[in-house]
Design a protein around this motif. Structure first.
Motif, PDB file in Angstrom:
ATOM      1  N   ALA A   1       0.850  -1.194   0.000  1.00  0.00           N
ATOM      2  CA  ALA A   1       0.000   0.000   0.000  1.00  0.00           C
ATOM      3  C   ALA A   1       0.884   1.241   0.000  1.00  0.00           C
ATOM      4  CB  ALA A   1      -0.919   0.006   1.215  1.00  0.00           C
ATOM      5  N   PHE A   2       0.435   2.274  -0.683  1.00  0.00           N
ATOM      6  CA  PHE A   2       1.139   3.549  -0.661  1.00  0.00           C
ATOM      7  C   PHE A   2       0.832   4.269   0.650  1.00  0.00           C
ATOM      8  CE2 PHE A   2       1.000   2.590  -5.156  1.00  0.00           C
ATOM      9  CZ  PHE A   2       2.265   2.966  -5.579  1.00  0.00           C
ATOM     10  N   ARG A   3       1.819   5.005   1.132  1.00  0.00           N
ATOM     11  CA  ARG A   3       1.620   5.697   2.413  1.00  0.00           C
ATOM     12  C   ARG A   3       0.478   6.711   2.330  1.00  0.00           C
ATOM     13  NH1 ARG A   3       4.584   5.289   6.771  1.00  0.00           N
ATOM     14  NH2 ARG A   3       6.510   4.086   6.719  1.00  0.00           N
ATOM     15  N   HIS A   4       0.303   7.324   1.190  1.00  0.00           N
ATOM     16  CA  HIS A   4      -0.803   8.263   0.985  1.00  0.00           C
ATOM     17  C   HIS A   4      -1.413   7.997  -0.386  1.00  0.00           C
ATOM     18  CE1 HIS A   4       0.166  10.645   4.513  1.00  0.00           C
ATOM     19  NE2 HIS A   4       1.413  10.708   4.110  1.00  0.00           N
ATOM     20  N   ALA A   5      -2.738   8.116  -0.460  1.00  0.00           N
ATOM     21  CA  ALA A   5      -3.416   7.897  -1.743  1.00  0.00           C
ATOM     22  C   ALA A   5      -2.924   8.883  -2.791  1.00  0.00           C
ATOM     23  CB  ALA A   5      -4.929   8.032  -1.551  1.00  0.00           C
ATOM     24  N   LEU A   6      -2.594  10.110  -2.371  1.00  0.00           N
ATOM     25  CA  LEU A   6      -2.129  11.105  -3.343  1.00  0.00           C
ATOM     26  C   LEU A   6      -0.757  10.751  -3.913  1.00  0.00           C
ATOM     27  CD1 LEU A   6      -3.223  14.584  -1.953  1.00  0.00           C
ATOM     28  CD2 LEU A   6      -3.920  13.503  -4.085  1.00  0.00           C
ATOM     29  N   VAL A   7       0.081  10.054  -3.131  1.00  0.00           N
ATOM     30  CA  VAL A   7       1.368   9.595  -3.660  1.00  0.00           C
ATOM     31  C   VAL A   7       1.117   8.608  -4.786  1.00  0.00           C
ATOM     32  CG1 VAL A   7       3.469   8.303  -3.117  1.00  0.00           C
ATOM     33  CG2 VAL A   7       2.585   9.984  -1.497  1.00  0.00           C
ATOM     34  N   ARG A   8       0.159   7.714  -4.561  1.00  0.00           N
ATOM     35  CA  ARG A   8      -0.193   6.769  -5.630  1.00  0.00           C
ATOM     36  C   ARG A   8      -0.669   7.512  -6.862  1.00  0.00           C
ATOM     37  NH1 ARG A   8      -5.047   5.914  -8.719  1.00  0.00           N
ATOM     38  NH2 ARG A   8      -4.503   4.079  -9.961  1.00  0.00           N
ATOM     39  N   ASP A   9      -1.538   8.523  -6.667  1.00  0.00           N
ATOM     40  CA  ASP A   9      -2.060   9.279  -7.805  1.00  0.00           C
ATOM     41  C   ASP A   9      -0.936   9.971  -8.576  1.00  0.00           C
ATOM     42  OD1 ASP A   9      -4.546   8.483  -6.978  1.00  0.00           O
ATOM     43  OD2 ASP A   9      -5.113  10.411  -6.109  1.00  0.00           O
ATOM     44  N   ALA A  10       0.020  10.537  -7.830  1.00  0.00           N
ATOM     45  CA  ALA A  10       1.118  11.254  -8.481  1.00  0.00           C
ATOM     46  C   ALA A  10       2.005  10.296  -9.277  1.00  0.00           C
ATOM     47  CB  ALA A  10       1.950  11.992  -7.433  1.00  0.00           C
ATOM     48  N   ILE A  11       2.278   9.131  -8.714  1.00  0.00           N
ATOM     49  CA  ILE A  11       3.095   8.146  -9.431  1.00  0.00           C
ATOM     50  C   ILE A  11       2.330   7.621 -10.644  1.00  0.00           C
ATOM     51  CG2 ILE A  11       4.183   5.866  -9.258  1.00  0.00           C
ATOM     52  CD1 ILE A  11       4.788   6.516  -6.324  1.00  0.00           C
ATOM     53  N   HIS A  12       1.015   7.427 -10.488  1.00  0.00           N
ATOM     54  CA  HIS A  12       0.202   6.951 -11.611  1.00  0.00           C
ATOM     55  C   HIS A  12       0.246   7.942 -12.771  1.00  0.00           C
ATOM     56  CE1 HIS A  12      -3.635   6.040 -13.790  1.00  0.00           C
ATOM     57  NE2 HIS A  12      -3.238   4.800 -13.552  1.00  0.00           N
ATOM     58  N   GLU A  13       0.333   9.221 -12.450  1.00  0.00           N
ATOM     59  CA  GLU A  13       0.388  10.244 -13.494  1.00  0.00           C
ATOM     60  C   GLU A  13       1.682  10.142 -14.304  1.00  0.00           C
ATOM     61  OE1 GLU A  13       0.526  14.248 -12.177  1.00  0.00           O
ATOM     62  OE2 GLU A  13      -0.548  15.026 -13.908  1.00  0.00           O
ATOM     63  N   GLU A  14       2.694   9.484 -13.731  1.00  0.00           N
ATOM     64  CA  GLU A  14       3.973   9.335 -14.416  1.00  0.00           C
ATOM     65  C   GLU A  14       3.933   8.261 -15.510  1.00  0.00           C
ATOM     66  OE1 GLU A  14       7.139  11.144 -13.431  1.00  0.00           O
ATOM     67  OE2 GLU A  14       5.347  12.341 -12.974  1.00  0.00           O
ATOM     68  N   LEU A  15       2.837   7.478 -15.564  1.00  0.00           N
ATOM     69  CA  LEU A  15       2.746   6.409 -16.564  1.00  0.00           C
ATOM     70  C   LEU A  15       2.751   6.978 -17.982  1.00  0.00           C
ATOM     71  CD1 LEU A  15      -0.017   4.111 -14.993  1.00  0.00           C
ATOM     72  CD2 LEU A  15       2.391   3.549 -15.265  1.00  0.00           C
ATOM     73  N   LEU A  16       3.523   6.346 -18.845  1.00  0.00           N
ATOM     74  CA  LEU A  16       3.469   6.682 -20.265  1.00  0.00           C
ATOM     75  C   LEU A  16       2.190   6.098 -20.863  1.00  0.00           C
ATOM     76  CD1 LEU A  16       7.179   5.855 -21.166  1.00  0.00           C
ATOM     77  CD2 LEU A  16       6.159   8.139 -20.897  1.00  0.00           C
ATOM     78  N   PRO A  17       1.690   6.630 -21.977  1.00  0.00           N
ATOM     79  CA  PRO A  17       0.442   6.112 -22.563  1.00  0.00           C
ATOM     80  C   PRO A  17       0.462   4.603 -22.792  1.00  0.00           C
ATOM     81  CG  PRO A  17       1.051   8.161 -23.621  1.00  0.00           C
ATOM     82  CD  PRO A  17       2.197   7.808 -22.715  1.00  0.00           C
ATOM     83  N   GLY A  18       1.591   4.098 -23.309  1.00  0.00           N
ATOM     84  CA  GLY A  18       1.670   2.658 -23.547  1.00  0.00           C
ATOM     85  C   GLY A  18       1.642   1.862 -22.267  1.00  0.00           C
ATOM     86  N   GLU A  19       2.335   2.363 -21.231  1.00  0.00           N
ATOM     87  CA  GLU A  19       2.322   1.698 -19.928  1.00  0.00           C
ATOM     88  C   GLU A  19       0.906   1.677 -19.355  1.00  0.00           C
ATOM     89  OE1 GLU A  19       6.549   2.423 -17.681  1.00  0.00           O
ATOM     90  OE2 GLU A  19       5.221   4.160 -17.869  1.00  0.00           O
ATOM     91  N   ARG A  20       0.208   2.778 -19.477  1.00  0.00           N
ATOM     92  CA  ARG A  20      -1.135   2.888 -18.916  1.00  0.00           C
ATOM     93  C   ARG A  20      -2.062   1.820 -19.511  1.00  0.00           C
ATOM     94  NH1 ARG A  20      -3.776   7.494 -16.485  1.00  0.00           N
ATOM     95  NH2 ARG A  20      -1.800   8.574 -16.823  1.00  0.00           N
ATOM     96  N   VAL A  21      -2.088   1.736 -20.830  1.00  0.00           N
ATOM     97  CA  VAL A  21      -2.964   0.758 -21.486  1.00  0.00           C
ATOM     98  C   VAL A  21      -2.543  -0.661 -21.125  1.00  0.00           C
ATOM     99  CG1 VAL A  21      -3.690  -0.180 -23.707  1.00  0.00           C
ATOM    100  CG2 VAL A  21      -3.569   2.306 -23.376  1.00  0.00           C
ATOM    101  N   ARG A  22      -1.232  -0.913 -21.180  1.00  0.00           N
ATOM    102  CA  ARG A  22      -0.730  -2.277 -20.944  1.00  0.00           C
ATOM    103  C   ARG A  22      -0.964  -2.712 -19.498  1.00  0.00           C
ATOM    104  NH1 ARG A  22       3.772  -1.254 -22.591  1.00  0.00           N
ATOM    105  NH2 ARG A  22       5.117  -1.214 -20.749  1.00  0.00           N
ATOM    106  N   TYR A  23      -0.601  -1.865 -18.553  1.00  0.00           N
ATOM    107  CA  TYR A  23      -0.721  -2.251 -17.147  1.00  0.00           C
ATOM    108  C   TYR A  23      -2.171  -2.469 -16.737  1.00  0.00           C
ATOM    109  CZ  TYR A  23       4.200  -0.869 -16.464  1.00  0.00           C
ATOM    110  OH  TYR A  23       5.563  -0.766 -16.528  1.00  0.00           O
ATOM    111  N   HIS A  24      -3.038  -1.529 -17.132  1.00  0.00           N
ATOM    112  CA  HIS A  24      -4.444  -1.652 -16.712  1.00  0.00           C
ATOM    113  C   HIS A  24      -5.115  -2.851 -17.385  1.00  0.00           C
ATOM    114  CE1 HIS A  24      -4.992   1.735 -14.029  1.00  0.00           C
ATOM    115  NE2 HIS A  24      -4.273   2.495 -14.846  1.00  0.00           N
ATOM    116  N   SER A  25      -4.772  -3.131 -18.616  1.00  0.00           N
ATOM    117  CA  SER A  25      -5.324  -4.320 -19.290  1.00  0.00           C
ATOM    118  C   SER A  25      -4.874  -5.591 -18.580  1.00  0.00           C
ATOM    119  CB  SER A  25      -4.890  -4.359 -20.748  1.00  0.00           C
ATOM    120  OG  SER A  25      -5.399  -3.239 -21.459  1.00  0.00           O
TER     121      SER A  25
END
Length: 710
Positions: A216-240
């Protein structure tokens, strides 16, 4: 001068200087963020706390426990501080949702929407600094949007980690704020040892925490900030990958359709996202998780136009999905949003589908009442007109029952009983025990409040028997039977019945609606029984749920009473000022709310010494259109009598609606209203108080014998 290399001399000099200054005036020394202090600073503070005993000095230190990594020098000092009898430790917990609502309201300068509070609470975990930073940013409702300053703070620790660890953290972030190890292993394409190394580094870097078998991330916002770092290809691939793994049953004992829907949405696969949203909606509804069900319904509605064969996939029309989602929103306590959806459904319904139209009108009437808006009675009458000429049905019995209920709340008891009779007959004809129960329930309360107590209690008892096997009808029985017991002065019975209902509401997922009403029906008799501590605890817990005004109005009045009776008149007046606008909505459709608010507002004005305002609050009981409601008229009349007595003492003219300022005339008119309630079970007690308030030769309440009798 102190010798070089001997810091104790310097420490001692600082201690002496502080003590000398404190002899002239007290000192408060505040040092924040001790986790950033170096060894020398901590050494000085440690010395001062240990040796400064005679000065008038208060040290206040703060630190972030999250930042105390293994080996941090502050870790060795904290146990020493805890053992000292001169030190008090205060742990500052994260804010509750109610506190978040209050803080957001202060920042915005207006009452925030419940949905906005939910978003802020979920994203910030109740951390005040993060709340302030996020709310000041316009796009805070979007989980991938941050102010630049906050993003830098959130990513500061992430940026110090190795690139392989950052890559795995981005994969974990795609999974959510918390990810099971087995699920992560299923979606990660590399070696399992890589996960272990990355997790260990991230934990030591205070980015991740280990929670049993999950990360678990220490704060939900830390998770959100790291998630924003995903490249478009990473986003589609990881979530799929996450969606497919969850569908295959990895990481969970049951398939979580809500998470699967989210992942397909994030992967931009709209057809899969649509289908899984509908599955998630059905699962949540069945589990009485109405907030989740409504969110999934709204997601499916957003996707509808992006799926070519949406109606076939959904197995229903868009209008039907709108209606179902609105119903879940209502049960989740979000009737404002439900109204928007049901309006759209009404606009899209063909006029020949009379059953659908009538049902939607019935639904909208309910949602309007929940948020204190007028129009319910008219809508229900329109629904009956639409059903005119149709064969008897459960729907028509339902509409009749709801119309009877609305008339009852507006103190139109004769009409309510007449309509309830018709609803009962219709329900009996179509064999619906649940609707028979509701009709008998409403009729019983109307009969009681117009003075036919025995008939009314018999109807309520029958309603309880007919409700067996139907949770909704049974909850309505608990609401009205507990209310009846309370207004009749049978407080122990009221508490017992209401508490049983509260448990039923909680188990059905309607704690913010029916549950809030049943909690208020528990709290008021607890106050009457003198159990103030228990009543106040339950009241604060109920307000924490933030129910819609149709269910919170009584809770707010009780909070006003509790605050006033507790002696804090200023706080009571402040609460009244803040709640007056939403409460005024409920006054338009609910006679109990009108009279109840008039009473407490009048009491507050009296305590503040504003007699004209107090009279303005209570004089409605003398208006020509006032409908008798003994349980609420009697206490209001007592406040009105006290207002007249105080005005007499202070020689302040007050007037009736006809303009008369004659005190004897005003008292006579109040006694006329009092006489209409003379047969009510609690009338003798209130009559005694009324007489005492206006007793004595000067009619100013100065006859001790009358007060002794009261």
């Amino acid at each position: 001068a102190p010798a070089r290399g001997r810091p104790e001399y310097l420490y001692d000099g600082v201690a002496v200087a502080l003590e000398n200054v404190s002899h002239e005036h007290p000192l408060v020394i505040v040092i924040e963020d001790l986790q950033w202090a170096d060894q020398a600073t901590l050494g000085l503070l440690r010395f001062l706390v240990r040796v400064v005993e005679h000065g008038r000095i208060l040290f206040v230190f703060s630190y972030r426990s999250d930042d105390l990594r293994r080996g941090h020098p502050l870790r060795a000092w904290i146990p020493e501080l805890d053992r000292s009898p001169r030190v008090s430790r205060r742990d500052l917990t994260r804010l509750t949702k109610r506190q978040v609502r209050q803080l957001v309201g202060e920042i915005l300068g207006t009452t925030p929407q419940t949905h906005d509070v939910d978003v802020v609470f979920e994203r910030t975990d109740g951390v005040p600094f993060l709340i302030e930073e996020l709310v000041d940013f316009d796009g805070y409702e979007n989980s991938d949007c941050f102010p630049d300053t906050l993003r830098e703070i959130l990513l500061a620790r992430y940026d110090t980690l190795s690139e392989p660890t950052q890559r795995i953290l981005r994969l974990i972030a795609a999974g959510g704020s918390r990810v099971e190890h087995s699920l992560l292993a299923a979606v990660y394409e590399g070696d399992g040892d890589d996960i272990d190394r990355a997790a260990r580094e991230a934990v030591l870097g205070s980015v991740l925490v280990i929670d049993d078998t999950s990360y678990a991330f220490r704060h939900a916002l830390v998770r959100d900030a790291i998630h924003e770092e995903l490249l478009p290809g990473e986003r589609v691939r990881y979530h799929s990958q996450y969606a497919r793994a969850l569908e295959a049953g990895f990481g969970t004992a049951c398939i979580p359709a809500t998470e699967i829907s989210y992942h397909w949405m994030a992967a931009h696969d709209m057809r899969f996202a649509f289908a899984s949203s509908l599955t998630a909606m059905a699962q949540a509804h069945k589990a009485f998780a109405y907030d989740t069900a409504s969110r999934m319904g709204e997601r499916a509605l957003e996707l509808w136009d992006q799926v070519p064969d949406a109606e076939a996939v959904a197995g229903r029309s868009r209008v039907a999905l709108l209606a179902d989602t609105a119903h879940d929103l209502r049960n989740a306590g979000e009737s404002d949003r439900a109204i928007s959806l049901v309006d759209e459904a009404l606009a899209g319904s063909p006029p020949e589908d009379v059953e659908r139209l009538a049902r939607l009108m019935r639904d909208k009437a309910s949602y309007l009442a929940n948020v204190g808006r007028t129009g319910s009675v008219e809508l229900l009458r329109r629904a009956l007109a639409v059903l005119q000429g149709e064969r008897p049905s459960v729907l028509r019995a339902t509409v009749l029952g709801e119309l009877s209920a609305r008339l009852m709340l507006d103190a139109r008891f004769d009409e309510s009983v007449e309509i309830a009779d018709e609803a009962f007959a219709e329900a009996r004809e179509v064999g619906s025990r649940a609707r028979m129960s509701v009709a008998a329930n409403i009729r019983g309360m109307s009969l009681i409040t117009r003075g036919e107590i025995d008939r009314g209690l018999a109807d309520l008892a029958e309603a309880g028997e007919l409700a067996v096997g139907d949770d909704s009808a049974r909850l309505r029985y608990f609401v009205n039977m507990s209310d009846a017991m309370n207004i009749l002065g049978r407080f122990d019975d009221a508490v017992r019945i209401a508490q049983e209902g509260v448990e039923g509401a909680r188990s059905r997922g309607v704690e913010r609606t029916s549950g809030a009403m049943l909690m208020s029906n528990t709290i008021e008799p607890l106050f009457a029984l003198g159990d103030w501590r228990r009543a106040d605890e339950l009241l604060d817990r109920a307000l924490e749920l933030d129910p819609p005004i149709g269910f919170s109005a009584h809770l707010q009045r009780l909070k006003l009473w509790s605050t006033l009776w507790g002696g804090d008149v200023v706080a009571a007046e402040s609460l009244l000022r803040g709640w007056r606008a939403p409460l005024s909505l409920q006054l338009q459709i609910d006679a109990q709310s009108r009279l109840g608010l008039a009473r407490v507002a009048g009491e507050i004005a009296l305590e503040r010494g504003n007699l004209l305002e107090a009279w303005s609050e209570v004089r409605g009981v003398l208006s020509a259109d006032h409908r008798p409601l003994p349980a609420y008229d009697l206490p209001l009349l007592a406040v009105a009598a006290r207002t007249i007595a105080r005005a007499t003492v202070d020689d302040i003219p007050i007037a009736a609606a006809d303009g008369s300022t004659d005190r004897a005339h005003l008292e006579s008119k109040l006694r006329d209203v009092l006489g209409r309630s003379a047969d009510w079970p609690t009338a003798d007690a209130y009559l005694a108080v009324f007489d005492a308030e206006l007793g004595g030769a000067s009619h100013t309440g100065n006859d001790p014998a009358l007060w002794e009798a009261a």
